[in-house]
Design a protein around this motif. Structure first.
Motif, PDB file in Angstrom:
ATOM      1  N   PHE A 195     -22.966  -6.089  -8.815  1.00 47.68           N
ATOM      2  CA  PHE A 195     -23.351  -4.769  -8.343  1.00 47.68           C
ATOM      3  C   PHE A 195     -22.211  -3.790  -8.628  1.00 47.68           C
ATOM      4  O   PHE A 195     -21.062  -4.030  -8.235  1.00 47.68           O
ATOM      5  CB  PHE A 195     -23.655  -4.801  -6.836  1.00 47.68           C
ATOM      6  CG  PHE A 195     -24.792  -5.719  -6.484  1.00 47.68           C
ATOM      7  CD1 PHE A 195     -26.099  -5.297  -6.614  1.00 47.68           C
ATOM      8  CD2 PHE A 195     -24.544  -7.023  -6.051  1.00 47.68           C
ATOM      9  CE1 PHE A 195     -27.155  -6.141  -6.302  1.00 47.68           C
ATOM     10  CE2 PHE A 195     -25.589  -7.869  -5.736  1.00 47.68           C
ATOM     11  CZ  PHE A 195     -26.906  -7.428  -5.865  1.00 47.68           C
ATOM     12  N   ASN A 196     -22.562  -2.716  -9.337  1.00 45.71           N
ATOM     13  CA  ASN A 196     -21.594  -1.679  -9.733  1.00 45.71           C
ATOM     14  C   ASN A 196     -20.412  -2.245 -10.513  1.00 45.71           C
ATOM     15  O   ASN A 196     -19.315  -1.685 -10.496  1.00 45.71           O
ATOM     16  CB  ASN A 196     -21.083  -0.921  -8.503  1.00 45.71           C
ATOM     17  CG  ASN A 196     -22.089   0.098  -8.009  1.00 45.71           C
ATOM     18  OD1 ASN A 196     -23.036   0.456  -8.725  1.00 45.71           O
ATOM     19  ND2 ASN A 196     -21.920   0.552  -6.779  1.00 45.71           N
ATOM     20  N   SER A 197     -20.643  -3.362 -11.166  1.00 49.32           N
ATOM     21  CA  SER A 197     -19.670  -3.982 -12.081  1.00 49.32           C
ATOM     22  C   SER A 197     -18.436  -4.556 -11.393  1.00 49.32           C
ATOM     23  O   SER A 197     -17.627  -5.200 -12.056  1.00 49.32           O
ATOM     24  CB  SER A 197     -19.193  -2.966 -13.141  1.00 49.32           C
ATOM     25  OG  SER A 197     -20.275  -2.490 -13.899  1.00 49.32           O
ATOM     26  N   TRP A 198     -18.298  -4.404 -10.068  1.00 52.43           N
ATOM     27  CA  TRP A 198     -17.070  -4.915  -9.454  1.00 52.43           C
ATOM     28  C   TRP A 198     -17.288  -5.730  -8.177  1.00 52.43           C
ATOM     29  O   TRP A 198     -16.357  -6.363  -7.681  1.00 52.43           O
ATOM     30  CB  TRP A 198     -16.090  -3.785  -9.163  1.00 52.43           C
ATOM     31  CG  TRP A 198     -16.594  -2.711  -8.225  1.00 52.43           C
ATOM     32  CD1 TRP A 198     -17.324  -1.625  -8.555  1.00 52.43           C
ATOM     33  CD2 TRP A 198     -16.388  -2.644  -6.811  1.00 52.43           C
ATOM     34  NE1 TRP A 198     -17.599  -0.867  -7.451  1.00 52.43           N
ATOM     35  CE2 TRP A 198     -17.013  -1.472  -6.358  1.00 52.43           C
ATOM     36  CE3 TRP A 198     -15.720  -3.433  -5.901  1.00 52.43           C
ATOM     37  CZ2 TRP A 198     -17.013  -1.092  -5.038  1.00 52.43           C
ATOM     38  CZ3 TRP A 198     -15.711  -3.059  -4.572  1.00 52.43           C
ATOM     39  CH2 TRP A 198     -16.350  -1.905  -4.144  1.00 52.43           C
ATOM     40  N   THR A 249     -21.813   0.314  -2.937  1.00 50.06           N
ATOM     41  CA  THR A 249     -22.028  -1.011  -3.508  1.00 50.06           C
ATOM     42  C   THR A 249     -22.594  -1.975  -2.467  1.00 50.06           C
ATOM     43  O   THR A 249     -23.470  -2.799  -2.768  1.00 50.06           O
ATOM     44  CB  THR A 249     -20.701  -1.564  -4.065  1.00 50.06           C
ATOM     45  OG1 THR A 249     -20.145  -0.602  -4.964  1.00 50.06           O
ATOM     46  CG2 THR A 249     -20.921  -2.865  -4.800  1.00 50.06           C
ATOM     47  N   MET A 250     -22.132  -1.887  -1.243  1.00 48.41           N
ATOM     48  CA  MET A 250     -22.647  -2.762  -0.187  1.00 48.41           C
ATOM     49  C   MET A 250     -24.123  -2.502   0.069  1.00 48.41           C
ATOM     50  O   MET A 250     -24.895  -3.433   0.340  1.00 48.41           O
ATOM     51  CB  MET A 250     -21.842  -2.543   1.096  1.00 48.41           C
ATOM     52  CG  MET A 250     -20.426  -3.101   1.025  1.00 48.41           C
ATOM     53  SD  MET A 250     -19.401  -2.634   2.444  1.00 48.41           S
ATOM     54  CE  MET A 250     -20.387  -3.216   3.807  1.00 48.41           C
ATOM     55  N   LYS A 251     -24.560  -1.256  -0.038  1.00 51.72           N
ATOM     56  CA  LYS A 251     -25.968  -0.924   0.174  1.00 51.72           C
ATOM     57  C   LYS A 251     -26.850  -1.586  -0.889  1.00 51.72           C
ATOM     58  O   LYS A 251     -27.918  -2.136  -0.583  1.00 51.72           O
ATOM     59  CB  LYS A 251     -26.157   0.590   0.149  1.00 51.72           C
ATOM     60  CG  LYS A 251     -27.574   1.042   0.451  1.00 51.72           C
ATOM     61  CD  LYS A 251     -27.697   2.549   0.451  1.00 51.72           C
ATOM     62  CE  LYS A 251     -29.108   2.980   0.814  1.00 51.72           C
ATOM     63  NZ  LYS A 251     -30.129   2.395  -0.069  1.00 51.72           N
ATOM     64  N   GLU A 252     -26.426  -1.550  -2.142  1.00 53.26           N
ATOM     65  CA  GLU A 252     -27.204  -2.200  -3.197  1.00 53.26           C
ATOM     66  C   GLU A 252     -27.306  -3.708  -2.959  1.00 53.26           C
ATOM     67  O   GLU A 252     -28.380  -4.303  -3.155  1.00 53.26           O
ATOM     68  CB  GLU A 252     -26.557  -1.927  -4.553  1.00 53.26           C
ATOM     69  CG  GLU A 252     -26.638  -0.476  -5.004  1.00 53.26           C
ATOM     70  CD  GLU A 252     -26.119  -0.296  -6.419  1.00 53.26           C
ATOM     71  OE1 GLU A 252     -25.976  -1.322  -7.121  1.00 53.26           O
ATOM     72  OE2 GLU A 252     -25.845   0.840  -6.820  1.00 53.26           O
ATOM     73  N   ALA A 253     -26.224  -4.341  -2.552  1.00 52.66           N
ATOM     74  CA  ALA A 253     -26.246  -5.782  -2.313  1.00 52.66           C
ATOM     75  C   ALA A 253     -27.156  -6.133  -1.137  1.00 52.66           C
ATOM     76  O   ALA A 253     -27.883  -7.135  -1.175  1.00 52.66           O
ATOM     77  CB  ALA A 253     -24.821  -6.292  -2.061  1.00 52.66           C
ATOM     78  N   THR A 304     -16.726   2.500 -15.078  1.00 53.64           N
ATOM     79  CA  THR A 304     -16.564   3.000 -16.443  1.00 53.64           C
ATOM     80  C   THR A 304     -15.327   2.440 -17.129  1.00 53.64           C
ATOM     81  O   THR A 304     -15.240   2.409 -18.358  1.00 53.64           O
ATOM     82  CB  THR A 304     -16.468   4.539 -16.416  1.00 53.64           C
ATOM     83  OG1 THR A 304     -15.333   4.931 -15.635  1.00 53.64           O
ATOM     84  CG2 THR A 304     -17.730   5.136 -15.812  1.00 53.64           C
ATOM     85  N   LEU A 305     -14.387   1.979 -16.342  1.00 53.69           N
ATOM     86  CA  LEU A 305     -13.152   1.438 -16.911  1.00 53.69           C
ATOM     87  C   LEU A 305     -13.085  -0.078 -16.855  1.00 53.69           C
ATOM     88  O   LEU A 305     -12.405  -0.705 -17.670  1.00 53.69           O
ATOM     89  CB  LEU A 305     -11.932   2.009 -16.158  1.00 53.69           C
ATOM     90  CG  LEU A 305     -11.777   3.541 -16.184  1.00 53.69           C
ATOM     91  CD1 LEU A 305     -10.586   3.945 -15.319  1.00 53.69           C
ATOM     92  CD2 LEU A 305     -11.604   4.044 -17.614  1.00 53.69           C
ATOM     93  N   ASN A 306     -13.791  -0.635 -15.913  1.00 47.22           N
ATOM     94  CA  ASN A 306     -13.660  -2.076 -15.684  1.00 47.22           C
ATOM     95  C   ASN A 306     -15.036  -2.714 -15.610  1.00 47.22           C
ATOM     96  O   ASN A 306     -15.951  -2.189 -14.990  1.00 47.22           O
ATOM     97  CB  ASN A 306     -12.891  -2.338 -14.382  1.00 47.22           C
ATOM     98  CG  ASN A 306     -12.827  -3.810 -14.053  1.00 47.22           C
ATOM     99  OD1 ASN A 306     -12.356  -4.606 -14.853  1.00 47.22           O
ATOM    100  ND2 ASN A 306     -13.306  -4.170 -12.877  1.00 47.22           N
ATOM    101  N   LYS A 307     -15.209  -3.864 -16.269  1.00 48.38           N
ATOM    102  CA  LYS A 307     -16.469  -4.597 -16.242  1.00 48.38           C
ATOM    103  C   LYS A 307     -16.308  -5.977 -15.596  1.00 48.38           C
ATOM    104  O   LYS A 307     -17.211  -6.808 -15.670  1.00 48.38           O
ATOM    105  CB  LYS A 307     -16.993  -4.770 -17.670  1.00 48.38           C
ATOM    106  CG  LYS A 307     -17.302  -3.455 -18.369  1.00 48.38           C
ATOM    107  CD  LYS A 307     -18.407  -2.691 -17.663  1.00 48.38           C
ATOM    108  CE  LYS A 307     -18.744  -1.393 -18.385  1.00 48.38           C
ATOM    109  NZ  LYS A 307     -19.761  -0.596 -17.658  1.00 48.38           N
ATOM    110  N   ARG A 308     -15.194  -6.213 -14.991  1.00 45.34           N
ATOM    111  CA  ARG A 308     -14.961  -7.500 -14.350  1.00 45.34           C
ATOM    112  C   ARG A 308     -15.082  -7.361 -12.833  1.00 45.34           C
ATOM    113  O   ARG A 308     -14.660  -6.351 -12.263  1.00 45.34           O
ATOM    114  CB  ARG A 308     -13.565  -8.033 -14.697  1.00 45.34           C
ATOM    115  CG  ARG A 308     -13.355  -8.340 -16.165  1.00 45.34           C
ATOM    116  CD  ARG A 308     -12.004  -9.017 -16.370  1.00 45.34           C
ATOM    117  NE  ARG A 308     -10.909  -8.215 -15.858  1.00 45.34           N
ATOM    118  CZ  ARG A 308      -9.664  -8.669 -15.722  1.00 45.34           C
ATOM    119  NH1 ARG A 308      -9.387  -9.917 -16.054  1.00 45.34           N
ATOM    120  NH2 ARG A 308      -8.716  -7.874 -15.266  1.00 45.34           N
ATOM    121  N   PRO A 309     -15.636  -8.335 -12.178  1.00 43.26           N
ATOM    122  CA  PRO A 309     -15.764  -8.249 -10.709  1.00 43.26           C
ATOM    123  C   PRO A 309     -14.400  -8.264 -10.045  1.00 43.26           C
ATOM    124  O   PRO A 309     -13.471  -8.956 -10.483  1.00 43.26           O
ATOM    125  CB  PRO A 309     -16.573  -9.497 -10.347  1.00 43.26           C
ATOM    126  CG  PRO A 309     -16.353 -10.449 -11.477  1.00 43.26           C
ATOM    127  CD  PRO A 309     -16.202  -9.601 -12.704  1.00 43.26           C
TER     128      PRO A 309
END
Length: 778
Positions: A593-596, A513-517, A427-432
């Motif tokens: 994934f999850n924006s980061w 995040t690892m699960k989504e990847a 919600t605060l950051n959109k950069r990996p």
């Protein structure tokens, strides 16, 4: 003279040095440049007429300028000597000629001049090699000439002269080697018996004679010359070169350290260090009087011990001289500086974890140094305060300082954890923040670093190590309150609930995040057949059955009817893989994934596209090879047929007649296949052109020429068949007559044997008698 000197000295600004002593040598070089610029700038400030004989400003400025230039040249020479001295081989010094050419310090510098700058033996040896190369370059063409000139007197005389030259060169090198060996044994080895140090006033310098330094250099260079035989003494000396090199480095460090200490000691500090300094001075006196570099008496232990002693003393002495700030100022350096942060060189900088070991090592060393400085400040405070270490009031003061350090360390760790939480908040950051690659490694699809839980060196382990290193900063500073029983501050900080809550929250986000990847990786794994299937076996099955067999069909393949594939089937297979290529090529370069957490799909995309291309080329190459091989085979056969059919066959040459009959049979055998091969080949070429394959012009030329040549061959074969028909009939008659003659001869021999047989049951002397008289069977 001033302008030319200024132009030459300007080259120093482009010199960059590397290696262990690079910083020190570069600083010396920069000082030379600054001194030269200052001297050169003096001419700009001259206000009076320089042609006035009574004006002394210009001569004085010129004298100063020349003095600084000469001093600078000596310093540059010292820099080059120190920079090239550690070389164990000719690797660095081999390019000095090119360096001088590039910098134009020595214009038109030839290879002969370079030889003159070498030691005598080495320069002569290289000169001999060059001369031999020149001689060989003149002799080799004569040896490889096709004309037989071995018996030519001039050729023999030239070879004899070449052998004489080679023999003289061998004798020349052998004599030169012996002279150098005698000179080395009588001169250079004697310098090893002199003391390793020389005392100059109150200081010490390394006692290296120029002859010994030259001998070291020559011995190292000699071992680069092949087939050179040296004496056992020099062999033993060469085995000690590494030791000498390290000893010279240690001695240089010792003398400089002692000078550094001696020059910086004050009247107040001298009584405190008098005893240790006297011990070191005694050892240095020994080194300047009785300790030598002799091979039989190795001074390595003495030098190492002395270096260790003076190194430890120098470190403690100069730390005691440091005027340190108070404790809070020391730790404030790390309050707003994250241990791990984003890079600054890219538009979407990631967290720098590929340098984590270097960053942690650097930060830990900095904190260790800070801890040592804190202890020094505390000891200095105790000394300044003339406090008693066992007094309760001093322990209370130390506890107060301890609390200040814990508060500062809490702020440092809290800042680092908050940094990771903010950067991993979608919600605060959109950069990996982190990036992994999906790669195909040894038929295994995996992430790099891996996203498997519990795997060493995986992303989970990396992040856990990052957080552990953040907490471990507190362990780098030794506990000032020794009476508390704790060695450092890490245990206190790990027990704080607020910091542990932030740590658990970061790891929970990472697991999701690892699960989504990993779920996305399973989708990519559907293309596993591209790297798991054997292309050769696949093509073999395709050529036999027109398709790839199923697993249950492979065991019973003898029951499957072989049906070679048609050109349409080849086209269908190529189109299938072309569509797969288009699907993979349409992928994005990266997936977020999850924006980061960013997955770099370029490696797996590139690998899959390469695999698909291999599958496509598997079919294309087969068609291309089929066309090329068929036409080349036909062209070779036509050429051979043209030669065969133009031969003359005589009636009495049975061998030639049989060869011609055999060849006519070969023409008749391949006639049906060759007559119908043009159209299928044209169809294959049209198919390849539809896939943007550029057919060579030679193929088109062969398609135009070979059918006409084949027609001519068939006509020639028909004429030849008519021509040899009578010869065949004559040979048939001759063969029959030979058979009849053979049968008659066999009959005569049989009757003669029955009549005059030498071996019967009553024969006493079988090797005498009729055999000898009638010469039977001999």
């Amino acid at each position: 003279d001033i302008l030319s000197t200024a132009q030459e000295c300007s080259i120093y600004e482009s010199i960059e040095l590397g290696g262990i002593d690079a910083v020190e040598l570069q600083n010396i070089l920069q000082k030379v440049i600054r001194d030269f610029k200052s001297a050169y700038a003096l001419f700009r400030g001259l206000t009076d007429d320089i042609t006035n004989e009574y004006n002394a400003e210009f001569p004085n400025a010129y004298k100063t300028f020349r003095k600084i230039v000469f001093t600078g040249d000596e310093r540059v020479a010292t820099i080059l000597r120190r920079f090239l001295q550690p070389c164990y081989s000719h690797a660095k010094t081999a390019n000095i000629d090119n360096i001088y050419r590039a910098s134009r310090i020595i214009p038109n510098y030839s290879s002969t001049a370079w030889l003159l700058s070498m030691p005598k033996l080495i320069s002569h040896y290289r000169w001999v090699n060059q001369l031999r190369q020149r001689v060989n370059s003149q002799i080799e063409p004569l040896r490889t000439i096709d004309i037989k000139i071995e018996d030519n007197e001039c050729y023999k005389r030239i070879l004899e002269q070449e052998r004489n030259i080679q023999m003289r060169l061998d004798n020349f090198i052998e004599n030169l080697n012996q002279q150098w060996i005698d000179l080395f044994q009588n001169g250079s080895l004697l310098h090893l018996n002199e003391p390793i140090l020389r005392k100059v006033n109150e200081y010490y310098t390394v006692n290296i004679k120029p002859e010994l330094a030259t001998a070291l250099h020559e011995v190292m260079r000699l071992y680069q010359i092949p087939n050179l035989i040296l004496s056992p003494e020099i062999e033993e000396f060469y085995q000690q070169i590494d030791r000498f090199q390290q000893q010279f480095i240690d001695l240089d460090y010792i003398t400089k350290s002692y000078r550094h200490i001696y020059d910086n000691v004050s009247l107040i500090e001298y009584p405190l260090i008098r005893e240790e300094l006297a011990t070191i001075a005694n050892d240095l006196d020994k080194a300047s009087t009785i300790i030598t570099l002799n091979i039989d008496t190795d001074p390595t232990d003495f030098i190492r011990r002395l270096r260790t002693t003076i190194h430890d003393f120098e470190a403690r002495f100069f730390k005691s001289k440091s005027n340190l700030d108070d404790i809070q100022k020391i730790l404030q350096t790390y309050l707003k500086t994250a241990l791990y942060s984003r890079g600054e060189t890219r538009q979407d900088p990631l967290l720098i974890v590929y340098e984590k070991e270097n960053k942690v090592l650097k930060r830990n060393n900095e904190l260790r140094d800070a801890g040592l400085r804190l202890q020094d400040i505390l000891k200095q405070s105790k000394w300044l305060l003339k406090a008693d270490a066992d007094a309760d009031i001093w322990k209370a003061y130390v506890d107060y300082v301890d609390e200040m350090i814990i508060e500062s360390l809490y702020e440092i760790i809290d800042y680092n954890l908050n940094y990771l939480l903010e950067e991993s908040d979608s919600t605060l950051n959109k950069r990996p923040l982190f990036e992994v690659e999906l790669i195909l490694d040894d038929l295994d699809l995996r992430f790099n670093p891996t996203l498997e839980f519990g795997s060493a060196n995986g992303l989970y382990d990396i992040v856990d190590t990052l957080i552990g290193n953040i907490f471990r900063q507190a362990a780098m500073i030794p506990r000032l309150a020794e009476h508390s029983g704790q060695k450092h501050y890490q245990n206190d900080l790990e027990g704080m609930k607020a910091l542990n809550d932030r740590r658990l929250k970061i790891m929970e986000r990472l697991r999701d995040t690892m699960k989504e990847a990993n779920d996305w990786k399973e989708d990519v794994n559907e293309y596993a057949y591209l790297w798991l299937d054997d292309r050769k076996e696949h093509m073999r099955q395709f050529l036999l059955y027109g398709r790839a067999l199923e697993e249950n069909e492979i065991e019973n393949r003898e029951l499957i009817i072989e049906t070679p594939p048609s050109l349409v089937q080849f086209q269908n297979q190529i189109d299938l893989f072309q569509s797969i290529y288009s699907d993979i090529d349409s992928w994005n370069q990266t997936f977020l994934f999850n924006s980061w957490l960013r997955v770099d799909a370029r490696p797996i995309k590139r690998q899959l596209l390469n695999l698909v291309n291999k599958w496509i080329n598997l079919y294309k190459n087969y068609l291309i090879d089929h066309v090329t091989v068929s036409l080349n085979e036909l062209e070779l056969f036509i050429k051979h047929a043209s030669d065969m059919l133009q031969r003359q066959v005589r009636s009495d040459d049975l061998k030639s007649l049989i060869e011609m009959m055999t060849f006519l049979s070969q023409v008749r055998t391949r006639q049906e296949y060759t007559d119908d091969m043009a159209e299928p080949i044209k169809d294959i070429i049209e198919l390849l052109k539809s896939y943007a394959y550029e057919v060579p012009q030679t193929i088109y030329a062969m398609l135009d020429e070979l059918p006409e040549k084949w027609i001519i061959i068939k006509k020639m074969a028909a004429k030849m068949k008519q021509y040899i028909a009578p010869l065949q009939a004559n040979q048939i008659v001759n063969i029959r007559n030979q058979i009849i003659d053979m049968e008659k001869k066999q009959q005569e021999i049989r009757e003669r044997f029955l009549r005059d047989a030498p071996f019967t049951y009553d024969t006493k002397e079988p090797y005498v008698g009729k055999i000898i008289e009638n010469n039977l069977f001999f």
